[in-house]
Motif scaffolding. Structure first.
Motif, mmCIF file in Angstrom:
data_model
loop_
_atom_site.group_PDB
_atom_site.id
_atom_site.type_symbol
_atom_site.label_atom_id
_atom_site.label_comp_id
_atom_site.label_asym_id
_atom_site.label_seq_id
_atom_site.Cartn_x
_atom_site.Cartn_y
_atom_site.Cartn_z
ATOM 1 N N HIS A 207 104.351 -6.110 33.854
ATOM 2 C CA HIS A 207 103.591 -5.808 35.070
ATOM 3 C C HIS A 207 102.539 -4.743 34.788
ATOM 4 N N PHE A 208 102.910 -3.722 34.004
ATOM 5 C CA PHE A 208 101.956 -2.669 33.656
ATOM 6 C C PHE A 208 100.773 -3.247 32.886
ATOM 7 N N SER A 209 101.041 -4.070 31.894
ATOM 8 C CA SER A 209 99.953 -4.643 31.090
ATOM 9 C C SER A 209 99.031 -5.508 31.940
ATOM 10 N N ARG A 210 99.619 -6.278 32.836
ATOM 11 C CA ARG A 210 98.805 -7.134 33.704
ATOM 12 C C ARG A 210 97.938 -6.298 34.646
ATOM 13 N N ALA A 211 98.530 -5.263 35.249
ATOM 14 C CA ALA A 211 97.769 -4.405 36.151
ATOM 15 C C ALA A 211 96.688 -3.643 35.411
ATOM 16 N N PHE A 212 96.992 -3.194 34.199
ATOM 17 C CA PHE A 212 96.008 -2.464 33.395
ATOM 18 C C PHE A 212 94.813 -3.355 33.082
ATOM 19 N N ARG A 213 95.089 -4.587 32.666
ATOM 20 C CA ARG A 213 93.993 -5.508 32.337
ATOM 21 C C ARG A 213 93.158 -5.843 33.581
ATOM 22 N N GLU A 214 93.812 -6.047 34.722
ATOM 23 C CA GLU A 214 93.085 -6.353 35.951
ATOM 24 C C GLU A 214 92.165 -5.199 36.355
ATOM 25 N N THR A 215 92.602 -3.976 36.082
ATOM 26 C CA THR A 215 91.846 -2.811 36.521
ATOM 27 C C THR A 215 90.748 -2.440 35.543
ATOM 28 N N TYR A 216 91.063 -2.457 34.235
ATOM 29 C CA TYR A 216 90.123 -1.950 33.230
ATOM 30 C C TYR A 216 89.490 -3.031 32.362
ATOM 31 N N GLY A 217 89.886 -4.270 32.552
ATOM 32 C CA GLY A 217 89.238 -5.349 31.822
ATOM 33 C C GLY A 217 89.707 -5.498 30.394
ATOM 34 N N MET A 218 90.777 -4.843 29.996
ATOM 35 C CA MET A 218 91.331 -4.968 28.651
ATOM 36 C C MET A 218 92.807 -4.596 28.711
ATOM 37 N N SER A 219 93.532 -4.979 27.666
ATOM 38 C CA SER A 219 94.958 -4.670 27.620
ATOM 39 C C SER A 219 95.157 -3.215 27.223
ATOM 40 N N ARG B 84 88.857 10.342 25.891
ATOM 41 C CA ARG B 84 89.818 11.279 26.464
ATOM 42 C C ARG B 84 89.252 12.048 27.639
ATOM 43 N N SER B 85 87.908 12.087 27.743
ATOM 44 C CA SER B 85 87.298 12.768 28.891
ATOM 45 C C SER B 85 87.312 11.913 30.134
ATOM 46 N N GLY B 86 87.722 10.633 29.989
ATOM 47 C CA GLY B 86 87.873 9.787 31.180
ATOM 48 C C GLY B 86 86.882 8.654 31.269
ATOM 49 N N ASP B 87 85.989 8.500 30.246
ATOM 50 C CA ASP B 87 85.016 7.411 30.276
ATOM 51 C C ASP B 87 85.653 6.163 29.700
ATOM 52 N N ALA B 88 86.114 5.294 30.544
ATOM 53 C CA ALA B 88 86.766 4.062 30.098
ATOM 54 C C ALA B 88 85.801 2.913 30.176
ATOM 55 N N ALA C 106 88.538 -1.383 39.239
ATOM 56 C CA ALA C 106 88.569 -2.300 40.377
ATOM 57 C C ALA C 106 89.554 -1.799 41.413
ATOM 58 N N PRO C 107 89.291 -2.086 42.694
ATOM 59 C CA PRO C 107 90.260 -1.687 43.721
ATOM 60 C C PRO C 107 91.609 -2.338 43.473
#
Length: 341
Positions: free
Chosen positions: A294-306, A322-326, A331-332
């Motif tokens: 579930h974590f991997s799926r949610a991460f990919r949905e939000t950030y576009g990568m695993s 590390r400064s937060g630029d992903a 995505a909501p």
């Protein structure tokens, strides 16, 4: 009880309606100015009854605006407190730098001693109770904190119990005997004073929102897989319904907000060189995700990568990651139900 004012604009000539309506409101409550948008149909209906120090009125009006400006405050010395209980439609009450958005069932106080504005985007109906400020037994600082804050029966405390009782007592006033009316009027004023005292001591909603979200940012809270909206509501002494409404006003849900922060915290940890040896499932569990899949799926949905791809990219990006630029937008996140993971 004698009817003090009855006014209807329905049978008046169009050119006389605004002046007549403004005069009726000013005579019933305090001096105000009324504006309506040219070309839009509107009507006004008002009945008001006075029993001793208490006045009970029902107002149907809109769309339009009711303004008590500085000039009206100077010209009209009345310093009563008005209590608006919304029955139908919506209203925006603005006073002391705050805006109360009123919907059916909600209530707000406004102080005739200072300017206020009521915006009515549609035809609406409200009950307005008017009492001398001294009967609320509040200091000026408490009255100032009270105005234009929304009170309803969804929160914890006295309001949740007393507002339904208040409605029933006001309805009963018209049917009671003369002696019974006096007793009911005194009880209504006592209820208003109790609700006003509680509301004036309550932190304003922005402070409550900041307090809730700040407490949730702690790792112990975000990392708790059993965290539920009810836990959050109980911790801050508010009802579950009020908690959900608070998050909705900020354009999100409890579950979506928590999940987004959990994902962001996990993403940050995955980018740290010192956590490179830590299995992704362990990182997910540290931030409240009980299922690695579930974590991997949610991460990919939000950030576009695993998570694995992000960890690799972060190692290549170094301090920038590390400064937060992903890579990719956030995505909501969809709302979740208990538990929040």
């Amino acid at each position: 009880m004698l009817t003090a004012v009855t006014c209807s604009t329905r049978d008046l000539a169009p050119g006389d309606r605004v002046v007549s309506w403004q005069r009726a409101l000013s005579r019933t409550f305090v001096d105000v100015e009324v504006t309506v948008e040219p070309g839009r149909p509107w009507t006004g209906e008002l009945t008001a009854e006075r029993l001793g120090a208490l006045q009970i009125a029902t107002e149907e009006f809109g769309p339009g605006t009711i303004l008590r400006g500085a000039r009206s405050v100077t010209a009209d010395p009345r310093t009563h407190i008005l209590v608006r209980r919304q029955l139908e439609g919506t209203a925006l009450l603005l006073q002391d730098g705050r805006t109360a958005e009123l919907h059916p069932g909600s209530l707000a106080f406004h102080d005739a001693r200072r300017p206020y504005r009521i915006l009515l985007p549609e035809r609406q109906r409200a009950r307005i109770l008017m009492v001398p400020r001294a009967l609320l037994r509040l200091e000026e600082r408490q009255l100032h904190a009270l105005t234009a804050t929304v009170v309803d029966d969804t929160g914890a405390g006295a309001a949740g119990l007393l507002l339904p009782l208040l409605d029933g007592l006001v309805d009963e006033v018209a049917r009671a005997t003369a002696h019974g009316r006096e007793q009911l009027a005194r009880t209504v004023v006592e209820i208003l004073a109790t609700v006003a005292l509680e509301q004036s001591a309550r932190p304003p909603e922005p402070a409550l929102w900041e307090r809730i979200t700040a407490s949730l940012q702690a790792q112990a809270r975000l990392g708790d897989p059993g965290l539920t909206p009810q836990d959050i509501a109980d911790r801050h002494a508010i009802s579950l319904r009020y908690l959900h409404r608070l998050f909705q006003r900020h354009g999100t849900t409890v579950g979506a907000w928590v999940r987004t922060r959990r994902l962001a915290a996990a993403r940050e940890e995955l980018a740290r060189p010192g956590a490179a040896h830590r299995p992704i499932a362990v990182v997910a569990a540290r931030w409240g995700f009980t299922s690695p899949a579930h974590f991997s799926r949610a991460f990919r949905e939000t950030y576009g990568m695993s998570p694995t791809q992000w960890r690799t990219a972060a190692a290549e990006l170094g301090p920038t990651a590390r400064s937060g630029d992903a890579p990719g937008p956030i995505a909501p996140a969809p709302g979740l139900h208990a538990p929040l993971s």
